[in-house]
Design a protein around this motif. Structure first.
Motif, PDB file in Angstrom:
ATOM      1  N   VAL A  83      15.503  -5.885  17.793  1.00 28.66           N
ATOM      2  CA  VAL A  83      15.066  -5.768  16.393  1.00 28.66           C
ATOM      3  C   VAL A  83      13.681  -6.378  16.232  1.00 28.66           C
ATOM      4  CG1 VAL A  83      15.495  -6.628  14.047  1.00 28.66           C
ATOM      5  CG2 VAL A  83      17.363  -5.640  15.372  1.00 28.66           C
ATOM      6  N   ALA A  84      13.478  -7.543  16.816  1.00 28.66           N
ATOM      7  CA  ALA A  84      12.166  -8.191  16.736  1.00 28.66           C
ATOM      8  C   ALA A  84      11.099  -7.307  17.372  1.00 28.66           C
ATOM      9  CB  ALA A  84      12.212  -9.556  17.413  1.00 28.66           C
ATOM     10  N   SER A  85      11.415  -6.722  18.511  1.00 28.90           N
ATOM     11  CA  SER A  85      10.464  -5.848  19.198  1.00 28.90           C
ATOM     12  C   SER A  85      10.153  -4.605  18.370  1.00 28.90           C
ATOM     13  CB  SER A  85      11.015  -5.453  20.560  1.00 28.90           C
ATOM     14  OG  SER A  85      10.128  -4.589  21.218  1.00 28.90           O
ATOM     15  N   GLU A  86      11.177  -4.053  17.716  1.00 27.57           N
ATOM     16  CA  GLU A  86      10.961  -2.877  16.871  1.00 27.57           C
ATOM     17  C   GLU A  86       9.994  -3.176  15.735  1.00 27.57           C
ATOM     18  OE1 GLU A  86      14.771  -1.471  15.554  1.00 27.57           O
ATOM     19  OE2 GLU A  86      15.433  -1.073  17.605  1.00 27.57           O
ATOM     20  N   HIS A  87      10.030  -4.400  15.238  1.00 31.32           N
ATOM     21  CA  HIS A  87       9.147  -4.752  14.125  1.00 31.32           C
ATOM     22  C   HIS A  87       7.750  -5.157  14.582  1.00 31.32           C
ATOM     23  CE1 HIS A  87      11.926  -4.326  10.783  1.00 31.32           C
ATOM     24  NE2 HIS A  87      12.854  -4.704  11.638  1.00 31.32           N
ATOM     25  N   THR A  88       7.640  -5.678  15.793  1.00 34.94           N
ATOM     26  CA  THR A  88       6.319  -6.048  16.292  1.00 34.94           C
ATOM     27  C   THR A  88       5.634  -4.890  17.012  1.00 34.94           C
ATOM     28  OG1 THR A  88       7.303  -6.999  18.290  1.00 34.94           O
ATOM     29  CG2 THR A  88       6.824  -8.510  16.481  1.00 34.94           C
ATOM     30  N   HIS A  89       6.445  -3.967  17.565  1.00 36.82           N
ATOM     31  CA  HIS A  89       5.919  -2.802  18.265  1.00 36.82           C
ATOM     32  C   HIS A  89       6.714  -1.562  17.836  1.00 36.82           C
ATOM     33  CE1 HIS A  89       3.640  -5.455  20.865  1.00 36.82           C
ATOM     34  NE2 HIS A  89       4.741  -6.132  21.101  1.00 36.82           N
ATOM     35  N   PRO A  90       6.521  -1.099  16.600  1.00 38.12           N
ATOM     36  CA  PRO A  90       7.349   0.016  16.109  1.00 38.12           C
ATOM     37  C   PRO A  90       7.159   1.325  16.875  1.00 38.12           C
ATOM     38  CG  PRO A  90       5.573  -0.472  14.564  1.00 38.12           C
ATOM     39  CD  PRO A  90       5.548  -1.536  15.620  1.00 38.12           C
ATOM     40  N   GLU A  91       6.071   1.438  17.613  1.00 39.02           N
ATOM     41  CA  GLU A  91       5.827   2.669  18.369  1.00 39.02           C
ATOM     42  C   GLU A  91       6.544   2.673  19.716  1.00 39.02           C
ATOM     43  OE1 GLU A  91       3.068  -0.278  20.096  1.00 39.02           O
ATOM     44  OE2 GLU A  91       3.813   0.121  18.083  1.00 39.02           O
ATOM     45  N   MET A  92       7.199   1.556  20.061  1.00 35.11           N
ATOM     46  CA  MET A  92       7.880   1.437  21.347  1.00 35.11           C
ATOM     47  C   MET A  92       9.378   1.234  21.138  1.00 35.11           C
ATOM     48  SD  MET A  92       5.161  -1.123  23.195  1.00 35.11           S
ATOM     49  CE  MET A  92       6.012  -1.181  24.743  1.00 35.11           C
ATOM     50  N   GLY A  93      10.150   1.391  22.212  1.00 43.05           N
ATOM     51  CA  GLY A  93      11.570   1.094  22.134  1.00 43.05           C
ATOM     52  C   GLY A  93      12.411   2.075  22.914  1.00 43.05           C
ATOM     53  N   ASN A  94      13.703   2.022  22.668  1.00 45.62           N
ATOM     54  CA  ASN A  94      14.674   2.897  23.303  1.00 45.62           C
ATOM     55  C   ASN A  94      15.456   3.622  22.231  1.00 45.62           C
ATOM     56  OD1 ASN A  94      14.382   2.190  26.146  1.00 45.62           O
ATOM     57  ND2 ASN A  94      15.119   0.184  25.515  1.00 45.62           N
ATOM     58  N   LYS A 117       6.421  13.813  22.272  1.00 47.53           N
ATOM     59  CA  LYS A 117       4.971  13.967  22.106  1.00 47.53           C
ATOM     60  C   LYS A 117       4.461  13.018  21.021  1.00 47.53           C
ATOM     61  CE  LYS A 117       1.364  17.376  21.350  1.00 47.53           C
ATOM     62  NZ  LYS A 117       1.041  18.772  21.060  1.00 47.53           N
ATOM     63  N   ARG A 118       5.227  12.907  19.941  1.00 51.06           N
ATOM     64  CA  ARG A 118       4.816  12.061  18.821  1.00 51.06           C
ATOM     65  C   ARG A 118       4.999  10.571  19.134  1.00 51.06           C
ATOM     66  NH1 ARG A 118       6.675  12.613  12.507  1.00 51.06           N
ATOM     67  NH2 ARG A 118       5.408  10.890  11.762  1.00 51.06           N
ATOM     68  N   TYR A 119       6.053  10.245  19.900  1.00 50.18           N
ATOM     69  CA  TYR A 119       6.359   8.849  20.224  1.00 50.18           C
ATOM     70  C   TYR A 119       6.440   8.673  21.745  1.00 50.18           C
ATOM     71  CZ  TYR A 119       7.724   8.846  15.310  1.00 50.18           C
ATOM     72  OH  TYR A 119       7.730   8.983  13.949  1.00 50.18           O
ATOM     73  N   PRO A 120       5.320   8.719  22.440  1.00 50.07           N
ATOM     74  CA  PRO A 120       5.355   8.669  23.910  1.00 50.07           C
ATOM     75  C   PRO A 120       5.839   7.344  24.494  1.00 50.07           C
ATOM     76  CG  PRO A 120       3.098   8.532  23.108  1.00 50.07           C
ATOM     77  CD  PRO A 120       3.966   8.831  21.918  1.00 50.07           C
ATOM     78  N   LYS A 121       5.799   6.268  23.732  1.00 54.29           N
ATOM     79  CA  LYS A 121       6.224   4.965  24.250  1.00 54.29           C
ATOM     80  C   LYS A 121       7.693   4.669  23.959  1.00 54.29           C
ATOM     81  CE  LYS A 121       1.650   2.908  24.098  1.00 54.29           C
ATOM     82  NZ  LYS A 121       0.842   1.820  23.553  1.00 54.29           N
TER      83      LYS A 121
END
Length: 177
Positions: A83-94, A117-121
């Motif tokens: 959750v913390a990662s989603e908020h600090t890096h919203p363009e990344m994740g699983n 294509k829209r969310y490559p990370k």
């Protein structure tokens, strides 16, 4: 009680009670793991593992319950980090999606292509299964959501949102009876 101690007992179980293999996989020492397990047992006032000399032989009944709760706690800790990662890096994740073969093969390829294509990370993982398997996957938290078109009774304890409707037709020749 420390999270590290919970990690150690879970990993000891994952390594078939082999403390040396556990230490190697965690890049720490075998005596350090043994000491922390003993400290946790002393604090709790119960043995988690049965021993024969210096070797762990099996998980006690109390230990089984403690290990199961520890796995849940560690999973929740990872969820907090996610959750913390989603908020600090919203363009990344699983993103884990469960669906049937039909959806994965015919309905989703263009959507998946556009998403990646829209969310490559974002690491996208598709899990195919039967309606029972995919509903279970979401209920257990293994998947973020499921895409299904049948067996809606399996999803009664989950939130269902309609996203599209199938247009089913029978096609025959004009002279067909």
């Amino acid at each position: 009680m420390k999270l590290q101690q919970l990690r150690y007992i879970v990993e000891v179980v994952n390594h078939n009670l082999n403390v040396s293999a556990t230490a190697e996989s965690l890049y720490t020492s075998q005596p350090g793991i043994s000491k922390q397990v003993r400290l946790l047992e002393d604090e709790l006032g119960v043995q988690i593992f049965e021993r024969s000399g210096k070797h762990l032989t099996q998980v006690t009944p109390a230990g089984e319950a403690i290990v199961e709760i520890s796995q849940s706690i560690l999973s929740r800790v990872e969820s907090i980090k996610a959750v913390a990662s989603e908020h600090t890096h919203p363009e990344m994740g699983n993103l884990n999606i469960s669906t049937t073969h039909t959806q994965a093969r015919y309905a989703l390829p263009d959507v998946i292509k556009a998403f990646t294509k829209r969310y490559p990370k974002v690491s996208l993982h598709m899990h195919q299964g039967t309606p029972t398997q995919i509903s279970s996957s979401v209920a257990k938290g293994s998947s973020d959501f499921a895409i299904a078109t049948e067996a809606f009774h399996l999803y009664e304890d989950l939130v269902m949102l309609p996203c599209y409707h199938w247009n089913r037709s029978i096609i025959v020749t004009p002279d067909h009876p």
